[in-house]
Enzyme design. Structure first.
Site, short mmCIF file in Angstrom:
data_model
loop_
_atom_site.label_atom_id
_atom_site.label_comp_id
_atom_site.label_asym_id
_atom_site.label_seq_id
_atom_site.Cartn_x
_atom_site.Cartn_y
_atom_site.Cartn_z
N ARG A 3 0.86 -1.17 0.00
CA ARG A 3 0.00 0.00 0.00
C ARG A 3 0.90 1.23 0.00
O ARG A 3 1.98 1.22 0.62
CB ARG A 3 -0.90 0.01 1.23
CG ARG A 3 -1.82 1.23 1.26
CD ARG A 3 -2.58 1.36 2.57
NE ARG A 3 -3.21 2.68 2.60
CZ ARG A 3 -3.51 3.33 3.70
NH1 ARG A 3 -3.23 2.83 4.89
NH2 ARG A 3 -4.07 4.53 3.63
N HIS A 4 0.48 2.27 -0.69
CA HIS A 4 1.30 3.48 -0.75
C HIS A 4 1.56 4.06 0.64
O HIS A 4 0.81 3.83 1.59
CB HIS A 4 0.64 4.54 -1.65
CG HIS A 4 -0.68 5.01 -1.14
ND1 HIS A 4 -0.81 5.90 -0.10
CD2 HIS A 4 -1.95 4.72 -1.54
CE1 HIS A 4 -2.08 6.15 0.13
NE2 HIS A 4 -2.80 5.45 -0.73
N ARG A 55 0.90 8.77 -5.60
CA ARG A 55 1.19 8.23 -4.27
C ARG A 55 1.63 6.77 -4.33
O ARG A 55 2.43 6.33 -3.49
CB ARG A 55 -0.03 8.40 -3.35
CG ARG A 55 -1.33 7.79 -3.82
CD ARG A 55 -2.49 8.34 -2.97
NE ARG A 55 -3.77 7.73 -3.24
CZ ARG A 55 -4.61 8.10 -4.20
NH1 ARG A 55 -4.27 9.07 -5.04
NH2 ARG A 55 -5.79 7.51 -4.33
N GLU A 79 -7.03 3.00 -7.00
CA GLU A 79 -7.99 2.97 -5.90
C GLU A 79 -9.42 3.03 -6.46
O GLU A 79 -9.63 3.29 -7.65
CB GLU A 79 -7.70 4.17 -4.97
CG GLU A 79 -8.61 4.33 -3.76
CD GLU A 79 -8.61 3.13 -2.81
OE1 GLU A 79 -9.33 2.16 -3.14
OE2 GLU A 79 -7.93 3.17 -1.78
#
Length: 216
Positions: A3-4, A55, A79
């Site tokens: 995950r970023h 991101r 996302e």
């Protein structure tokens, strides 16, 4: 999957969706530490894929530099599309779209961002795309840099759950890594929400006002 790191939207409690927020300085530090952890542990990586949003791309960038591999940016790892919620502060979403946002908080499996994508649609999109990438890279180790709800969707699928059980699976933290194995269309979890590379002071999660309350 990673995950970023912490994004500007995370820091400001905004619903980012497809809006292109970058990492904060803390998020960049988290990404650097994730890359060092992978490289120093001797983890083999053959290819890097990333959501094309800043991101996620900038979370994969330190890994790219360490391993000397290009980043394959793709919309497929984005996302959830947040529709009318894109980039909005959570308090404003709750005030303007109270009913829809209440479903997100209390029954995320049946949630749909106002004028945007549903969690069920996101689950189907991400699981199909991740399985496609895994099949194309059979026998290799790939790094996928993505976002909170996509990682959660793959975690959910790996447990044998459909999207209707998403509320039973927690979000992972910023720059957390998850290891999955793929074989014959099946994804299985090896280790989830790895944050060994982060000092406790550097660990950040989905803001409480953006997280849901249905997890068991």
């Amino acid at each position: 999957m990673i995950r970023h790191g912490q994004s500007v939207a995370n820091f400001e409690s905004r619903f980012a969706g497809h809006s292109d927020f970058d990492l904060t300085e803390l998020g960049r530090k988290q990404a650097e530490l994730a890359a060092e952890y992978l490289y120093n542990s001797g983890e083999k990586i053959d290819r890097i894929y990333s959501s094309d949003l800043l991101r996620a791309h900038n979370t994969a960038l330190p890994v790219s530099k360490k391993y000397g591999l290009p980043i394959n940016d793709t919309e497929g790892l984005r996302e959830i599309f947040a529709g009318a919620w894109e980039g909005m502060k959570v308090d404003d979403i709750y005030a303007k779209y109270t009913d829809d946002f209440t479903v997100w908080r209390l029954d995320i499996a049946n949630a749909r961002c106002t004028e945007g994508e549903s969690v069920e649609e996101l689950y189907g999109r991400i699981v199909a795309y991740v399985c496609k990438l895994a099949k194309e890279n059979q026998g290799k180790t790939i790094l996928l840099a993505s976002h909170a709800t996509p990682v959660r969707s793959v975690d959910c699928f790996s447990r044998g759950y459909g999207p209707e059980r998403m509320g039973e699976v927690p979000f992972v933290r910023n720059a957390a890594m998850c290891i999955f194995e793929y074989e014959d269309g099946r994804i299985t979890p090896v280790r989830i929400d790895i944050v060994d590379h982060l000092d406790p002071s550097l660990i950040t999660a989905v803001p409480k006002d953006l997280d849901d309350v249905t997890k068991k």
